[in-house]
Scaffold this motif. Sequence first.
Motif, mmCIF file in Angstrom:
data_model
loop_
_atom_site.group_PDB
_atom_site.id
_atom_site.type_symbol
_atom_site.label_atom_id
_atom_site.label_comp_id
_atom_site.label_asym_id
_atom_site.label_seq_id
_atom_site.Cartn_x
_atom_site.Cartn_y
_atom_site.Cartn_z
ATOM 1 N N LEU A 146 1.409 -2.789 1.921
ATOM 2 C CA LEU A 146 1.282 -2.475 0.501
ATOM 3 C C LEU A 146 0.211 -1.407 0.274
ATOM 4 C CD1 LEU A 146 1.744 -3.010 -2.523
ATOM 5 C CD2 LEU A 146 0.178 -4.954 -2.338
ATOM 6 N N TYR A 147 -0.914 -1.517 1.003
ATOM 7 C CA TYR A 147 -2.050 -0.613 0.808
ATOM 8 C C TYR A 147 -2.145 0.411 1.943
ATOM 9 C CZ TYR A 147 -3.297 -4.623 -2.104
ATOM 10 O OH TYR A 147 -3.273 -5.642 -3.024
ATOM 11 N N PHE A 148 -2.590 1.618 1.582
ATOM 12 C CA PHE A 148 -2.801 2.658 2.582
ATOM 13 C C PHE A 148 -3.717 3.717 1.977
ATOM 14 C CE2 PHE A 148 -1.732 5.879 5.771
ATOM 15 C CZ PHE A 148 -1.672 5.084 6.911
ATOM 16 N N PRO A 149 -4.529 4.387 2.809
ATOM 17 C CA PRO A 149 -5.397 5.453 2.297
ATOM 18 C C PRO A 149 -4.599 6.485 1.492
ATOM 19 C CG PRO A 149 -5.986 4.943 4.546
ATOM 20 C CD PRO A 149 -4.715 4.177 4.248
ATOM 21 N N PRO A 150 -5.225 7.036 0.448
ATOM 22 C CA PRO A 150 -6.664 7.048 0.160
ATOM 23 C C PRO A 150 -7.177 5.848 -0.616
ATOM 24 C CG PRO A 150 -5.537 8.431 -1.412
ATOM 25 C CD PRO A 150 -4.483 7.947 -0.468
ATOM 26 N N GLU A 151 -6.400 4.785 -0.742
ATOM 27 C CA GLU A 151 -6.886 3.600 -1.435
ATOM 28 C C GLU A 151 -8.069 3.004 -0.679
ATOM 29 O OE1 GLU A 151 -3.122 1.537 -3.596
ATOM 30 O OE2 GLU A 151 -3.062 1.570 -1.417
ATOM 31 N N TYR A 168 3.802 6.204 19.792
ATOM 32 C CA TYR A 168 4.802 6.039 18.742
ATOM 33 C C TYR A 168 4.715 7.156 17.695
ATOM 34 C CZ TYR A 168 6.068 1.303 20.197
ATOM 35 O OH TYR A 168 6.536 0.219 20.897
ATOM 36 N N THR A 169 5.882 7.555 17.206
ATOM 37 C CA THR A 169 5.957 8.318 15.968
ATOM 38 C C THR A 169 5.910 7.288 14.847
ATOM 39 O OG1 THR A 169 7.287 10.074 16.955
ATOM 40 C CG2 THR A 169 7.370 9.842 14.552
ATOM 41 N N VAL A 170 4.923 7.408 13.971
ATOM 42 C CA VAL A 170 4.656 6.341 13.007
ATOM 43 C C VAL A 170 5.114 6.715 11.599
ATOM 44 C CG1 VAL A 170 2.883 4.860 11.979
ATOM 45 C CG2 VAL A 170 2.675 5.573 14.379
ATOM 46 N N PHE A 171 5.902 5.825 11.003
ATOM 47 C CA PHE A 171 6.276 5.902 9.598
ATOM 48 C C PHE A 171 5.633 4.703 8.899
ATOM 49 C CE2 PHE A 171 9.507 8.237 11.815
ATOM 50 C CZ PHE A 171 9.864 9.275 10.969
ATOM 51 N N VAL A 172 5.064 4.937 7.728
ATOM 52 C CA VAL A 172 4.406 3.862 6.984
ATOM 53 C C VAL A 172 5.092 3.687 5.641
ATOM 54 C CG1 VAL A 172 2.259 3.021 5.957
ATOM 55 C CG2 VAL A 172 2.187 4.347 8.076
ATOM 56 N N LEU A 173 5.546 2.469 5.379
ATOM 57 C CA LEU A 173 6.121 2.118 4.093
ATOM 58 C C LEU A 173 5.010 1.479 3.263
ATOM 59 C CD1 LEU A 173 8.523 1.762 2.185
ATOM 60 C CD2 LEU A 173 9.076 -0.364 3.393
ATOM 61 N N CYS A 174 4.630 2.113 2.154
ATOM 62 C CA CYS A 174 3.477 1.656 1.378
ATOM 63 C C CYS A 174 3.676 1.995 -0.099
ATOM 64 C CB CYS A 174 2.184 2.285 1.901
ATOM 65 S SG CYS A 174 2.207 4.099 1.931
ATOM 66 N N GLY A 175 2.718 1.581 -0.924
ATOM 67 C CA GLY A 175 2.774 1.885 -2.344
ATOM 68 C C GLY A 175 2.105 3.212 -2.670
ATOM 69 N N PHE A 176 2.356 3.725 -3.875
ATOM 70 C CA PHE A 176 1.594 4.869 -4.359
ATOM 71 C C PHE A 176 0.124 4.453 -4.438
ATOM 72 C CE2 PHE A 176 4.584 7.997 -6.617
ATOM 73 C CZ PHE A 176 5.654 7.655 -5.800
ATOM 74 N N GLY A 203 -7.531 -3.837 3.220
ATOM 75 C CA GLY A 203 -6.107 -3.743 3.540
ATOM 76 C C GLY A 203 -5.694 -2.337 3.903
ATOM 77 N N SER A 204 -6.212 -1.373 3.164
ATOM 78 C CA SER A 204 -5.912 0.032 3.410
ATOM 79 C C SER A 204 -6.451 0.494 4.766
ATOM 80 C CB SER A 204 -6.500 0.884 2.285
ATOM 81 O OG SER A 204 -6.382 2.253 2.565
ATOM 82 N N ILE A 205 -7.703 0.136 5.056
ATOM 83 C CA ILE A 205 -8.326 0.550 6.322
ATOM 84 C C ILE A 205 -7.633 -0.108 7.505
ATOM 85 C CG2 ILE A 205 -10.456 0.474 7.676
ATOM 86 C CD1 ILE A 205 -11.989 0.671 5.025
#
Length: 450
Positions: free
Chosen positions: A36-41, A61-69, A45-47
């Motif tokens: 749910l959380y990801f930087p720049p938040e 790995y090639t990384v894809f992240v599914l997260c919120g705005f 959880g984001s960290i």
Amino acid sequence: MTSINYCIRMNLLINTTMSRSSIKNGLGLVALLISLYFPPEPGGGSITAWNRALILQKLGYTVFVLCGFPSYPAGKVINPKYKGKLFYVEKIENITLIRLRLLPLKSKGYLRRVILFMNFISLSFVYIPRILKISNEISLVYALAPMLFSSFIGFIYSKITKSFFIYEVSFLWPEELIAFRTSLHFTLSFGKILAKISYTLPDMLVTISEFAAQYLTINYKPKATIYALPIGVEPSRFPAKSKESSRKELIERKIFPTVLYNKFIVLYAGIITKITNVENLVHAADMLKDDNDIAFLIVGEGEEKSRLEDIKLTHKLNNLFFLPFQDSAFVPDIISSADVCVVPLSPDPIYNATIPTKFFDYLACHKPQIGICGEELAMIINSNKIGLTVKDKEIDKLVGGILSLKNSPSLISSMEHNSHAVLQEFSLNNLASKFNKILKKEIMSKEKEK
């Protein structure tokens, strides 16, 4: 690329070539991280999500992240590039982010958090075709809690893509209801049933501490193997800076008031909630308000902040300073500016399983730490002699610890030196190396079961 990163990457590529979905159509290893959380938040959880993405990158790995705005904790999306968008794809340091717009709710109170998370999970399900088209052939799904529903959406993605599924229980839900003092006892009982189901879905479980791994084993007895993987830290994010130069820069940028330049600074940087229990620092500031050399600095936001600011005004605590969350670029300077950093936690027993991200950030800046905590975090701080620990509401002992550090530069120097040594253990390179061995073992074991 460093030699250790190269070896890790090649080792994993060689040993997982025949693993299910690990190499498809020449695309290589692809991981989908769900958080749910990801930087720049801001916030733990984001960290945590960022560090897990970096570890997966180090493993090839090639990384894809599914997260919120990015809208935590205020519930507002400020950056104009997201204006009018419901679905947005961008890249940060070769990590592809697939962002979903959430309801404009403050992350305040338990019910709002549940609504936001269910909102995220629902959109993760609705957008499955579009997300899978963007991320191509996924070989690993890595779902991060803060709530157990991460396990269910991660399981769905792993089944569709026939990939290896890891669920990280970074928060022990529904046990965290204890900290919120909820009166919905039926929710706690029902939540434990859902939790037990969620732990049966992944191929592998990860926790952020040994205590949490033991708790899951004893209370839920999942079939999947549980591994403790600390959140860790990327030392390169925290370049060495002197206390004086950091203070000077922050004052010049008008982030710090000038009065802080010559103070003995006691710092807390992070979320201000009942769980983080920052009130201990406010009471310590009250006891030391006549000591003109000591300043307490609290940097962050949260539902408890306004109440603590009221205490500051009522008790006329001129030695206590509150700052809002700062841009992540200034975090190393803020920590480097401090003399001692504090890691306060709720006294609720379930938080004995927590090692907050701020502990690792403080460690990366080699700062002495005062833990207001118990169990695993207290053991790490005390056994490595990188700080002092007290219990919740032991304000006299907290004040005594602050004064002993203030009056003993040699003690501070010793703790700084010890922090240098401990940092290597929790560096992302070291954790990636250990995780590589674990992951190979579990993938190979899963293949044998087929």
